[in-house]
Design a protein around this motif. Sequence first.
Motif, PDB file in Angstrom:
ATOM      1  N   MET A   1       3.729   3.197 -13.037  1.00  0.00           N
ATOM      2  CA  MET A   1       3.137   1.851 -12.935  1.00  0.00           C
ATOM      3  C   MET A   1       1.645   1.982 -12.651  1.00  0.00           C
ATOM      4  SD  MET A   1       3.763  -1.181 -13.340  1.00  0.00           S
ATOM      5  CE  MET A   1       5.471  -0.717 -13.684  1.00  0.00           C
ATOM      6  N   VAL A   3      -2.356   0.347 -12.121  1.00  0.00           N
ATOM      7  CA  VAL A   3      -3.151  -0.776 -11.639  1.00  0.00           C
ATOM      8  C   VAL A   3      -4.483  -0.705 -12.376  1.00  0.00           C
ATOM      9  CG1 VAL A   3      -4.343  -1.706  -9.637  1.00  0.00           C
ATOM     10  CG2 VAL A   3      -2.036  -0.784  -9.384  1.00  0.00           C
ATOM     11  N   ASN A  10     -10.684  -1.489  -5.105  1.00  0.00           N
ATOM     12  CA  ASN A  10     -10.447  -2.143  -3.815  1.00  0.00           C
ATOM     13  C   ASN A  10      -9.377  -1.442  -2.977  1.00  0.00           C
ATOM     14  OD1 ASN A  10     -11.976  -4.810  -4.200  1.00  0.00           O
ATOM     15  ND2 ASN A  10     -10.685  -4.739  -6.020  1.00  0.00           N
ATOM     16  N   ARG A  12      -6.970   1.496  -1.203  1.00  0.00           N
ATOM     17  CA  ARG A  12      -6.952   2.776  -0.491  1.00  0.00           C
ATOM     18  C   ARG A  12      -6.254   3.838  -1.330  1.00  0.00           C
ATOM     19  NH1 ARG A  12      -6.920   4.911   5.102  1.00  0.00           N
ATOM     20  NH2 ARG A  12      -8.183   3.091   5.559  1.00  0.00           N
ATOM     21  N   VAL A  14      -4.327   7.210  -1.493  1.00  0.00           N
ATOM     22  CA  VAL A  14      -3.579   8.190  -0.705  1.00  0.00           C
ATOM     23  C   VAL A  14      -2.774   9.082  -1.637  1.00  0.00           C
ATOM     24  CG1 VAL A  14      -3.377   6.740   1.363  1.00  0.00           C
ATOM     25  CG2 VAL A  14      -1.604   6.652  -0.392  1.00  0.00           C
ATOM     26  N   PHE A 114       2.359  14.439  10.584  1.00  0.00           N
ATOM     27  CA  PHE A 114       1.721  13.123  10.648  1.00  0.00           C
ATOM     28  C   PHE A 114       0.453  13.089  11.518  1.00  0.00           C
ATOM     29  CE2 PHE A 114       5.266   9.905   9.295  1.00  0.00           C
ATOM     30  CZ  PHE A 114       5.055  10.281   7.974  1.00  0.00           C
ATOM     31  N   VAL A 117      -2.421  12.891   9.320  1.00  0.00           N
ATOM     32  CA  VAL A 117      -2.433  11.629   8.591  1.00  0.00           C
ATOM     33  C   VAL A 117      -3.002  10.514   9.457  1.00  0.00           C
ATOM     34  CG1 VAL A 117      -0.955   9.891   7.523  1.00  0.00           C
ATOM     35  CG2 VAL A 117      -0.482  12.325   7.160  1.00  0.00           C
TER      36      VAL A 117
ATOM     37  N   PRO B  61      14.542   4.365   3.948  1.00  0.00           N
ATOM     38  CA  PRO B  61      13.115   4.021   4.069  1.00  0.00           C
ATOM     39  C   PRO B  61      12.701   2.927   3.086  1.00  0.00           C
ATOM     40  CG  PRO B  61      13.399   6.217   3.096  1.00  0.00           C
ATOM     41  CD  PRO B  61      14.751   5.763   3.550  1.00  0.00           C
ATOM     42  N   LEU B  96      -5.128  -2.815   5.189  1.00  0.00           N
ATOM     43  CA  LEU B  96      -5.442  -1.389   5.123  1.00  0.00           C
ATOM     44  C   LEU B  96      -5.479  -0.891   3.679  1.00  0.00           C
ATOM     45  CD1 LEU B  96      -5.768   1.274   6.790  1.00  0.00           C
ATOM     46  CD2 LEU B  96      -3.291   1.469   6.744  1.00  0.00           C
ATOM     47  N   THR B  97      -4.570  -1.396   2.874  1.00  0.00           N
ATOM     48  CA  THR B  97      -4.403  -0.888   1.512  1.00  0.00           C
ATOM     49  C   THR B  97      -5.379  -1.513   0.521  1.00  0.00           C
ATOM     50  OG1 THR B  97      -2.049  -0.607   1.972  1.00  0.00           O
ATOM     51  CG2 THR B  97      -2.705  -0.567  -0.346  1.00  0.00           C
ATOM     52  N   PHE B  98      -5.587  -2.811   0.627  1.00  0.00           N
ATOM     53  CA  PHE B  98      -6.244  -3.528  -0.470  1.00  0.00           C
ATOM     54  C   PHE B  98      -7.667  -3.992  -0.194  1.00  0.00           C
ATOM     55  CE2 PHE B  98      -1.635  -4.357  -1.152  1.00  0.00           C
ATOM     56  CZ  PHE B  98      -1.515  -3.603  -2.301  1.00  0.00           C
ATOM     57  N   GLY B 228       2.591  -2.601  -9.666  1.00  0.00           N
ATOM     58  CA  GLY B 228       1.491  -1.681  -9.367  1.00  0.00           C
ATOM     59  C   GLY B 228       1.006  -1.831  -7.930  1.00  0.00           C
ATOM     60  N   LEU B 229       0.837  -3.076  -7.480  1.00  0.00           N
ATOM     61  CA  LEU B 229       0.367  -3.300  -6.108  1.00  0.00           C
ATOM     62  C   LEU B 229       1.431  -2.916  -5.089  1.00  0.00           C
ATOM     63  CD1 LEU B 229      -1.671  -6.651  -6.258  1.00  0.00           C
ATOM     64  CD2 LEU B 229      -2.420  -4.300  -6.694  1.00  0.00           C
ATOM     65  N   GLU B 231       3.593  -0.612  -5.448  1.00  0.00           N
ATOM     66  CA  GLU B 231       3.594   0.852  -5.377  1.00  0.00           C
ATOM     67  C   GLU B 231       2.451   1.353  -4.470  1.00  0.00           C
ATOM     68  OE1 GLU B 231       3.154   2.776  -9.182  1.00  0.00           O
ATOM     69  OE2 GLU B 231       4.348   4.496  -8.540  1.00  0.00           O
ATOM     70  N   CYS B 232       1.294   0.712  -4.569  1.00  0.00           N
ATOM     71  CA  CYS B 232       0.176   1.098  -3.690  1.00  0.00           C
ATOM     72  C   CYS B 232       0.551   0.893  -2.216  1.00  0.00           C
ATOM     73  CB  CYS B 232      -1.072   0.279  -4.005  1.00  0.00           C
ATOM     74  SG  CYS B 232      -1.805   0.630  -5.604  1.00  0.00           S
ATOM     75  N   HIS B 235       2.857   3.664  -1.179  1.00  0.00           N
ATOM     76  CA  HIS B 235       2.156   4.937  -0.980  1.00  0.00           C
ATOM     77  C   HIS B 235       1.497   4.983   0.391  1.00  0.00           C
ATOM     78  CE1 HIS B 235       1.673   6.010  -5.513  1.00  0.00           C
ATOM     79  NE2 HIS B 235       2.884   6.206  -5.055  1.00  0.00           N
ATOM     80  N   VAL B 236       0.812   3.907   0.744  1.00  0.00           N
ATOM     81  CA  VAL B 236       0.101   3.912   2.025  1.00  0.00           C
ATOM     82  C   VAL B 236       1.103   3.936   3.176  1.00  0.00           C
ATOM     83  CG1 VAL B 236      -1.453   2.602   3.531  1.00  0.00           C
ATOM     84  CG2 VAL B 236      -1.972   2.835   1.103  1.00  0.00           C
ATOM     85  N   TYR B 238       4.288   4.985   3.256  1.00  0.00           N
ATOM     86  CA  TYR B 238       5.000   6.261   3.377  1.00  0.00           C
ATOM     87  C   TYR B 238       4.074   7.395   3.823  1.00  0.00           C
ATOM     88  CZ  TYR B 238       9.164   4.346   1.086  1.00  0.00           C
ATOM     89  OH  TYR B 238      10.275   3.624   0.775  1.00  0.00           O
ATOM     90  N   SER B 239       2.777   7.235   3.556  1.00  0.00           N
ATOM     91  CA  SER B 239       1.872   8.330   3.921  1.00  0.00           C
ATOM     92  C   SER B 239       1.776   8.489   5.432  1.00  0.00           C
ATOM     93  CB  SER B 239       0.477   8.111   3.321  1.00  0.00           C
ATOM     94  OG  SER B 239      -0.239   7.130   4.052  1.00  0.00           O
ATOM     95  N   PHE B 240       2.054   7.430   6.203  1.00  0.00           N
ATOM     96  CA  PHE B 240       1.919   7.605   7.650  1.00  0.00           C
ATOM     97  C   PHE B 240       3.097   7.097   8.478  1.00  0.00           C
ATOM     98  CE2 PHE B 240      -0.174   3.525   6.924  1.00  0.00           C
ATOM     99  CZ  PHE B 240       0.332   2.746   7.943  1.00  0.00           C
ATOM    100  N   ASN B 241       4.070   6.440   7.883  1.00  0.00           N
ATOM    101  CA  ASN B 241       5.247   6.027   8.653  1.00  0.00           C
ATOM    102  C   ASN B 241       6.391   5.721   7.690  1.00  0.00           C
ATOM    103  OD1 ASN B 241       7.059   5.162  10.539  1.00  0.00           O
ATOM    104  ND2 ASN B 241       5.710   3.669  11.501  1.00  0.00           N
ATOM    105  N   SER B 242       7.366   6.611   7.643  1.00  0.00           N
ATOM    106  CA  SER B 242       8.409   6.477   6.631  1.00  0.00           C
ATOM    107  C   SER B 242       9.453   5.441   7.002  1.00  0.00           C
ATOM    108  CB  SER B 242       9.115   7.818   6.436  1.00  0.00           C
ATOM    109  OG  SER B 242       8.173   8.851   6.391  1.00  0.00           O
TER     110      SER B 242
END
Lengths: 354, 354
Positions: A1, A3, A10, A12, A14, A114, A117, B61, B96-98, B228-229, B231-232, B235-236, B238-242
């Motif tokens: 997928m 974007v 815009n 982040r 990772v 972590f 991270v 998760p 944080l992500t967008f 797409g969003l 999924e972003c 990603h963010v 899961y990268s720091f808290n599953s």
Amino acid sequence: MTVRAELLKNIRNVEPYVPGEQPQKRVVKLNTNENPYPPAPGVKEALANLDAADFRLYPDPASGVLTRALAENYGVGEDQIFVGVGSDEVLALCFLTFFNSGKPVLFPDITYSFYKVWAALYGIPYECPELDRNFRLVKEDYYRENGGIIFPNPNAPTAVYEELDFVEDILHHNRDTIVIVDEAYVDFAGRSAAELIDRYDNLIVTQTFSKSRSMAGMRIGFAMASPGLIECLNHVKYSFNSYTMSRAAQVCGAAAVKDREYFESNVRKIVTTRERVKGELEKLGFLLTDSRANFLFARHPEYDAGRLFEELKEENVYVRHWDDEKIGQYLRITVGTDEEMNVLLDCLKRRLQS
Amino acid sequence: MTVRAELLKNIRNVEPYVPGEQPQKRVVKLNTNENPYPPAPGVKEALANLDAADFRLYPDPASGVLTRALAENYGVGEDQIFVGVGSDEVLALCFLTFFNSGKPVLFPDITYSFYKVWAALYGIPYECPELDRNFRLVKEDYYRENGGIIFPNPNAPTAVYEELDFVEDILHHNRDTIVIVDEAYVDFAGRSAAELIDRYDNLIVTQTFSKSRSMAGMRIGFAMASPGLIECLNHVKYSFNSYTMSRAAQVCGAAAVKDREYFESNVRKIVTTRERVKGELEKLGFLLTDSRANFLFARHPEYDAGRLFEELKEENVYVRHWDDEKIGQYLRITVGTDEEMNVLLDCLKRRLQS
């Protein structure tokens, strides 16, 4: 997928994460350090007594029922306890709250993944002193100027435990920065640094319900520290998220804490199995650290760990392996029931003797 | 409780927070926008079917059971849903992500108070266009260059709802930045912007189980957006808290979503009470916005809101009031049961006529 590029600027960036394997078929699951036994019987009772009608109300933001149970169990004040959604939430919040000096935070090069991270997430500089060749922390590495220190005890995934005098040396040399001892596995190991929180106002001890209390599914972790540090944690938490602990987690968690006898017998069973399996693995030629956790950290001098990992998976036995320069020849094996461990041992015997 | 100056320099400085009043005595609690009715009967059943023994395992998760229920209910793909611990967790993660462009994010000057907090937490610049004198968003204020946009619809605490063509205008003028529509109260209002997510790949709609689904105590929120969003966001996260959503929250949440009939009747009851009470308050001389939420936003031209707030509290009726230049003459009153609202109305009648 995908974007669109215009939107992507815009967003982040990772590392795409691949969630841990959650096999659907029936397997021997020794890959996430879960407890093989159910939580204390009181948890079932607490669950049965929950009234769904109460869910319409926000939970107590201070998680009073759980905080009180923990304070009583550990013989500390309620103002020395902070609870959160797993120790991951508690630890991330500790990074955000206590590692604000701009100086590098110190944690071992081989440790819980972590830490890096969260440091990156909050823009915290860090340095990672190497473990020695026996996977021991070198305490003198933590005597230099720093913006805070964190290490698990026992460490992960090495399972190596350092005695309290070692921890106290690090605390003593760092009176003016915060030292976090992440005790996710300490109940399988020995004394907790919690007994030091009255003497060291720079100490934070974190623990979790996910391992020794068989409650990974409910997401409960906590910190113990001096009232001043706990108050700082609460200020930061309440400033951006008032309610995180569900009513269900609070009452089930409290019930788990109250049954000391069950807790101790649960831990004892796992430690007994761990020691037996350690001996069996050594007979098969494995080299292991002196594990004091609910998992073993083992390598075989004559068999590639990555290959063993795949071979075990083919037989529906899931353990943990990292493609990593330093620990790539090790397997991390959760201590399950005796029956589960026998399946593992049988598989290994067949593979190693074929 | 104090922390030594040497330690304090490591610690994040935030405004000390005073948790919301949780009165112990029996009161009419109209101060936190909770739903006065219990969750759907299926929630009780789901709770009863939970097996405490399963708590030993980490939760899924991806919160599959809840994600599937939401996708089915809203007629979107599972890859268009993201769930979290209350919409607060979802929204903080969206910030944080967008909102990473470095350009100022836009949100109204009068709105949900946590937007500023999350922006400050993540170092995101922001600007706050003023609402007009009728507490309406001025859409042209959101046509300038920005690093993202967020607003609640209905807005809080004004309760004012903007129709979808208004939302779409803002989306249309901001194709290359992310627009978050925070729909915590939309079920009491009208159409959700969720129907636009297939057409606008820059749109994120967030909702919560805390209001219309009577589940504040279980902490469940979610976002709907293009795959797409979503999924972003994953990603963010899961990268720091599953693992954040407990097993209990996942299954109870799914049960709540599945009972559309109960949900609609619950919302209808609250809307009916809201309209009745609005009329009664107007008869008492109050001026109100056209509330489309589960709360009213009211001022009386002849009575100080702060005084009324205190007088109601003396009679054990809790509403919300802010010491604030712009909205300090307003009370925010949650729509409770008819009985609760009658207690409120009786109190007000006595006060205003004495």
